[in-house]
Design a protein around this motif. Sequence first.
Motif, PDB file in Angstrom:
ATOM      1  N   GLY A  78       0.477  -1.430  -0.219  1.00 17.53           N
ATOM      2  CA  GLY A  78      -0.002  -0.066  -0.359  1.00 17.53           C
ATOM      3  C   GLY A  78       0.844   1.449   0.251  1.00 17.53           C
ATOM      4  N   PRO A  79      -0.119   2.393   0.233  1.00 17.68           N
ATOM      5  CA  PRO A  79       1.476   3.440   0.415  1.00 17.68           C
ATOM      6  C   PRO A  79       2.433   3.967   1.062  1.00 17.68           C
ATOM      7  CG  PRO A  79      -1.100   4.031   1.005  1.00 17.68           C
ATOM      8  CD  PRO A  79      -0.704   2.643   1.113  1.00 17.68           C
ATOM      9  N   GLY A  80       2.886   4.691   1.036  1.00 18.11           N
ATOM     10  CA  GLY A  80       4.723   4.597   1.827  1.00 18.11           C
ATOM     11  C   GLY A  80       3.966   5.252   3.203  1.00 18.11           C
ATOM     12  N   ALA A  86       1.468  12.574   6.672  1.00 16.72           N
ATOM     13  CA  ALA A  86       1.262  13.339   5.730  1.00 16.72           C
ATOM     14  C   ALA A  86       0.016  13.963   5.378  1.00 16.72           C
ATOM     15  CB  ALA A  86       1.964  13.905   5.036  1.00 16.72           C
ATOM     16  N   ASN A  87      -1.238  12.580   4.977  1.00 18.08           N
ATOM     17  CA  ASN A  87      -2.398  12.892   6.158  1.00 18.08           C
ATOM     18  C   ASN A  87      -2.823  13.053   7.137  1.00 18.08           C
ATOM     19  OD1 ASN A  87      -2.347  12.325   3.111  1.00 18.08           O
ATOM     20  ND2 ASN A  87      -2.812   9.904   2.743  1.00 18.08           N
TER      21      ASN A  87
END
Length: 132
Positions: A78-80, A86-87
């Motif tokens: 998935g995303p790093g 940051a989100n």
Amino acid sequence: MRHGAIPLIGLMLTPLFPTAAAAQAEPPPERIINLLVYGDDPCPKSEGDEIVVCARRPEAERYRIPKKLREKPAPAGGPGWASQVANMEQVQRSTLPNSCSVNGSNGFTGCTAKMLQQWFAERRMDQSNGEP
């Protein structure tokens, strides 16, 4: 006892020696050629001992990138972590101090800084004759 074991060991090792028939096997052909042929292109004829194997593809596939290289594998995991952090920071920014928000503790502390940033931006805009 020892004299009886030696002939048995010899009998057990005989299948390991190559036979004369296997030693005279026919040698493989000198060259094997594998080709992809597109559309109605003819498959080249073999010469001498060479073997030519042709696979036929449609004409539309002639100048395309091979399927193995066209498909991108899905990213593993998935995303790093950096984008996830940051989100989370962006979502929680309104509840942090210096955010100029009614939410959270000390949210009002950023209102003065935000007003000053807006004032400086308007001043720069006036000095540049309306050009950003």
